[in-house]
Design a protein around this motif. Structure first.
Motif, mmCIF file in Angstrom:
data_model
loop_
_atom_site.group_PDB
_atom_site.id
_atom_site.type_symbol
_atom_site.label_atom_id
_atom_site.label_comp_id
_atom_site.label_asym_id
_atom_site.label_seq_id
_atom_site.Cartn_x
_atom_site.Cartn_y
_atom_site.Cartn_z
ATOM 1 N N GLN A 35 -5.764 3.673 -7.094
ATOM 2 C CA GLN A 35 -5.978 5.013 -7.664
ATOM 3 C C GLN A 35 -4.714 5.579 -8.332
ATOM 4 O OE1 GLN A 35 -8.892 6.994 -7.609
ATOM 5 N NE2 GLN A 35 -7.704 8.316 -8.950
ATOM 6 N N GLY A 36 -4.840 5.933 -9.587
ATOM 7 C CA GLY A 36 -3.706 6.453 -10.343
ATOM 8 C C GLY A 36 -3.382 7.905 -10.014
ATOM 9 N N THR A 37 -2.191 8.313 -10.406
ATOM 10 C CA THR A 37 -1.721 9.682 -10.156
ATOM 11 C C THR A 37 -1.315 10.323 -11.483
ATOM 12 O OG1 THR A 37 0.453 8.723 -9.730
ATOM 13 C CG2 THR A 37 -0.894 9.260 -7.818
ATOM 14 N N VAL A 38 -1.185 11.658 -11.451
ATOM 15 C CA VAL A 38 -0.759 12.388 -12.652
ATOM 16 C C VAL A 38 0.712 12.778 -12.529
ATOM 17 C CG1 VAL A 38 -3.101 13.255 -13.054
ATOM 18 C CG2 VAL A 38 -1.482 14.624 -11.701
ATOM 19 N N LYS A 39 1.229 13.383 -13.580
ATOM 20 C CA LYS A 39 2.597 13.926 -13.565
ATOM 21 C C LYS A 39 2.498 15.355 -14.070
ATOM 22 C CE LYS A 39 4.464 9.341 -14.735
ATOM 23 N NZ LYS A 39 3.623 8.801 -13.684
ATOM 24 N N ALA A 40 2.067 16.265 -13.177
ATOM 25 C CA ALA A 40 1.784 17.632 -13.608
ATOM 26 C C ALA A 40 2.481 18.708 -12.787
ATOM 27 C CB ALA A 40 0.270 17.876 -13.573
ATOM 28 N N PRO A 68 -2.674 15.359 2.883
ATOM 29 C CA PRO A 68 -2.958 13.930 3.030
ATOM 30 C C PRO A 68 -3.551 13.323 1.760
ATOM 31 C CG PRO A 68 -3.767 15.145 4.935
ATOM 32 C CD PRO A 68 -3.344 16.160 3.922
ATOM 33 N N CYS A 69 -3.073 12.161 1.372
ATOM 34 C CA CYS A 69 -3.512 11.520 0.139
ATOM 35 C C CYS A 69 -3.263 10.020 0.246
ATOM 36 C CB CYS A 69 -2.722 12.102 -1.039
ATOM 37 S SG CYS A 69 -3.325 11.535 -2.643
ATOM 38 N N GLU A 70 -4.192 9.217 -0.277
ATOM 39 C CA GLU A 70 -4.022 7.763 -0.245
ATOM 40 C C GLU A 70 -3.812 7.174 -1.635
ATOM 41 O OE1 GLU A 70 -7.058 5.705 1.892
ATOM 42 O OE2 GLU A 70 -6.266 6.443 3.796
ATOM 43 N N ASP A 71 -3.620 8.018 -2.650
ATOM 44 C CA ASP A 71 -3.492 7.489 -4.009
ATOM 45 C C ASP A 71 -2.322 6.518 -4.139
ATOM 46 O OD1 ASP A 71 -5.596 9.099 -4.605
ATOM 47 O OD2 ASP A 71 -4.507 10.461 -5.902
ATOM 48 N N GLY A 72 -2.417 5.666 -5.150
ATOM 49 C CA GLY A 72 -1.382 4.676 -5.404
ATOM 50 C C GLY A 72 -0.238 5.270 -6.213
ATOM 51 N N TYR A 73 0.689 5.911 -5.509
ATOM 52 C CA TYR A 73 1.796 6.616 -6.171
ATOM 53 C C TYR A 73 2.811 5.675 -6.818
ATOM 54 C CZ TYR A 73 0.784 11.169 -3.962
ATOM 55 O OH TYR A 73 0.218 12.351 -3.583
ATOM 56 N N PHE A 74 2.838 4.446 -6.407
ATOM 57 C CA PHE A 74 3.981 3.594 -6.709
ATOM 58 C C PHE A 74 3.464 2.196 -7.032
ATOM 59 C CE2 PHE A 74 7.675 1.015 -5.646
ATOM 60 C CZ PHE A 74 8.773 1.824 -5.896
ATOM 61 N N GLY A 75 3.967 1.617 -8.134
ATOM 62 C CA GLY A 75 3.562 0.266 -8.502
ATOM 63 C C GLY A 75 4.737 -0.519 -9.047
#
Lengths: 220, 220, 220, 220, 220, 220
Positions: free
Chosen positions: B133-138, B84-91
């Protein structure tokens, strides 16, 4: 299922309806408010009326059909579930039926669906959820019995006031008294509003400085 | 990452898209509905299309770039997280890219951001949260594999229907059958709507009185 | 209660205010964001200003009157509670008073009421809840002390940026640096936006293919 | 209702059951885990078995009686609801019946009751809630169909592993493969455990220092 | 990553550790308490020590290995995530390593796993969730920086006190002062306890009757 | 504050107390149950008694001292808040005082602290939270008025039954009737338990097969 209930006088109802939920809630001593999760499906929205109470099983909306039969113009359906449920008990067909009987709106501690239709119809709803989940018609419940809806105790015929701030219940017997207090409160607020808008401070208007100092507030 | 998937016929898609989520959900036997926390970022909104499924790690939106490459006109991105995660994956940048590939909208069991831009672009999104909230690309994930999104099981190429009531998934193989049932349901509802609007009661239209009495409903 | 605090320069403030929350949050290394449950009472809404911090007891809004006295034009009230509470601490009277002192908006990890009035007044609020529940004036709290609001640590005089995506705090001392980074980020995004809109893929623009292959992504 | 399903071999089952949920979940690539709200009613508890899947309406436990008929020794009841519900679907009578058929335990995305009795009987249950709320027997559901339970997709005959950390599902076809990987993982962990207990650092054992430096970690 | 931090004196630490969380929280003016969702994985449990602070990305426990290197006997790991996450960041291997370095326990605003092992090892943990969900090691975070954990602001070297009631943080500089106040409070409570146990009323011991009457309490 | 209330007869109370919450809840037609979030602070625990009702402001436990004065042996404190709050209203001192007056336990729709002490004292508590957060004594509430606690409506003198499954309220006037029904239910269950333990199926004992077939259940 109780057919005959006492309702508040239409005059009191209409006048109470002119005050918002925050004012009415304060006027009756900060009681009668439903939980903050009860939200209107569209905004702005407001509603006042006399409660038809309905107790339904989880996932079963049969009793809503039963309740609509006893609705009279000016009534509001107030629905509690016998255990927590977010299903969509109510949609555009039931709203069509309710409106045809003079019902003014719905307050439901559960879910609702067809919200775009309900918005277009101007049928106001306060609910715990918006959820397309369907319900069955298999188990009876009760109509016009005492219920607890979203934390508030309600009797059939109590006054329901709802707006963008939430939903408040005024016991029928207290309607006239609450109306008077709401009127006094609103009058008092109006004079305060003018002074505050002019830049006067609440600290001075409400004479708070001495009390705050006595309670230990220190300025640094 | 699976490049080639089967998609529903555009005709069925378009026709199914004319029915709302509540109707489609009923038409396929009350299955396929996502959880009620999946809300549109603006209202009214509606969407239909063929699912590109994406499984992403928490806080990592790398796979969305991968998924957009396989989008074709009429597709909908359906994104689940591995926890579960609420980060902002998409903008707005990803939306710009997705729209350029013909993608019609996004359904994500996580957060989204730049919602004002997305609203202005008319790119509809159903999400669990709005969160900057930003996300990474890892860490890679998967594209076009079976996923569970907001409680609903989805295969790539399944039909997604979404509106103000929520999101429903129709298995590709059932699309034609569900379409037929939705049509029948809608026709049936229309006649009921007219009778209810005229004040006739559901109790009578659906012939419920005898059954209710038999189930023990008593009037007082 | 601390009367005198340092504030950010109005120039930096205004310029930072031109960037959205998502951009500012990224520009300062993905820190300073409040929890996703902090939602604007109306949309679209945006806000920037210098924080007046307030710590209040549960169900007691006395300190808001105290805080308004030290508001200067360009300030934002940022309110935390000493234990979780959703009561409606703030309504149209306090908003009238705050606006008269030049306060630009409210960020409160609790509830707010009179939201229709606040919307009409154009006074933006980000809150955990909308709730008509009233508060008392019995126990003092603190003004302009360090607080934690919705998961973010804030000092008086920090910069508050809020929009439809949420609320972000920029430490006063970092304002100029973050401004520069936000500017650079925005410039960079603009060029990407054009390429993405033309159908170029993020996979190519950001040169991700080799890295993804190395991380084990396989196409089927 | 499907009577005949394929089950995993008892040997694989038993061996998989010797590993905990965390190990099995890792061994199958971090998939198959139910949501963290699924908690055992007593601790320590553990369970392994072959899934009998059950889909029930909200507030209606009729299908549990149907499901128990097809239970064989070594089976586990896995129950999902067609919409979210916390009612107490299962108590000591059903547990008595299930145990008499050789059922090893219950995993239910809803509520359970009589938890003191179930604890004394040593019948392990993982559930979303403990709730005395009763259910009706009015609407059928399904047995041994594909379900989604607490976010995990399950087919009848899949392997269920549960302990104090939660519940994990292993697809029947993957049981042998996952068993092998769990075995390898456990062996590998054991040697690490000895070195860590002796004070050696994970940074050195896993050779992380160079990678961390390359990723930008700086010491101050 | 900050290697060298100041720690509280071991004497103060040990003495503060003799008081429970409720007492310490009161003694420092009702501040420093973490949110109520932070629960011990076993009960009874208690813990005191000097904080090693760790900030981790969602779903990534790499920094825990880094943090353990700087643990000294008497330290407590205090872990916050850069966005909300319930993954199981910590299990028996990390606990083995932490114990070998003298670490006394873990406070984590996320999930933990292998709780049966941790219980048997006597390694106390306060967490938001118990969840077997695994994490990656792909993105660095920070060690020994200021963090906000479960709503409380913490600096490295602050005192952590935890028991069955929750977790409280005492700023290092205030440790001696809080210790003194805790001692005074406990002494005062002891005499009250004796009187209350003998049946004397709090109304009389605390001399509340006059004040209550003045506030308007009426007996009927 | 109401001093004199009617209480149920001690005989009925004691006998009702021998049945668990699930049985009593069923015996009175599935009503009176508090919400599932009301959990005992230790298990196993059980409680029966006559309700002293208390309504308290958020974060203010003054009225608990007032309520204890009117407790008689066999009473149970039942506490609701005027708005949602998780603060620790009650700890070992209040428990000492309550026990000295013969109070049997506490049911509180808020938080409690000193849970280790309360456990050692054998003072059972059902609460929404365990939280060390302190409260003030600044604003009066009410004692022995009708309240809604965790969704259940309660009058002073109603019967409270609590165990590991939760909390149930029996209106004083219905105590004798519910007792009789609980007795009948228990007797009936006992005979079923024996048959189920012997492997007989609920499908046969309750004669469900024909009804299920008629409702459309098909075997495959």
């Amino acid at each position: 299922m109780v057919r005959e209930i006492s309702r508040p006088g239409p005059g009191d109802l209409k006048l109470l309806g002119e005050y918002g939920v925050a004012t009415v809630h304060e006027a009756q001593g900060r009681t009668g408010l439903m939980a903050s999760y009860m939200r209107p499906i569209y905004r702005p929205a407001n509603l006042f009326g006399s409660a038809i109470t309905v107790l339904v099983p989880p996932g079963d909306n049969w009793m809503l059909h039963v309740a609509i039969e006893v609705c009279r113009p000016g009534d509001v359906l107030v629905v509690a579930t016998s255990s927590p449920c977010e299903d969509g008990y109510f949609g555009d067909l039931l709203a069509t039926s309710a409106m045809a009987r003079g019902c003014r709106g719905l307050v439901i501690d559960a879910g609702v669906r067809d919200v775009r239709d309900l918005t277009q119809m101007g049928f106001p709803v306060w609910s715990k959820a918006v959820f397309a989940q369907g319900t069955v018609k298999a188990t009876p419940g009760s109509v016009n019995v005492p219920i607890v809806c979203a934390g508030a105790a309600i009797l059939p015929g109590d006054v329901i006031i709802a707006d963008d701030d939430g939903v408040c219940v005024v016991p029928r017997a207290r309607a006239a008294d609450v109306l008077e207090k709401a009127r006094a409160r609103e009058a008092n607020e109006e004079s305060k509003r003018v002074r505050l808008a002019a830049g006067e401070l609440g600290l001075d208007i409400y004479d708070m400085r001495a009390k705050l100092e006595q309670m230990g507030l220190r300025y640094e």
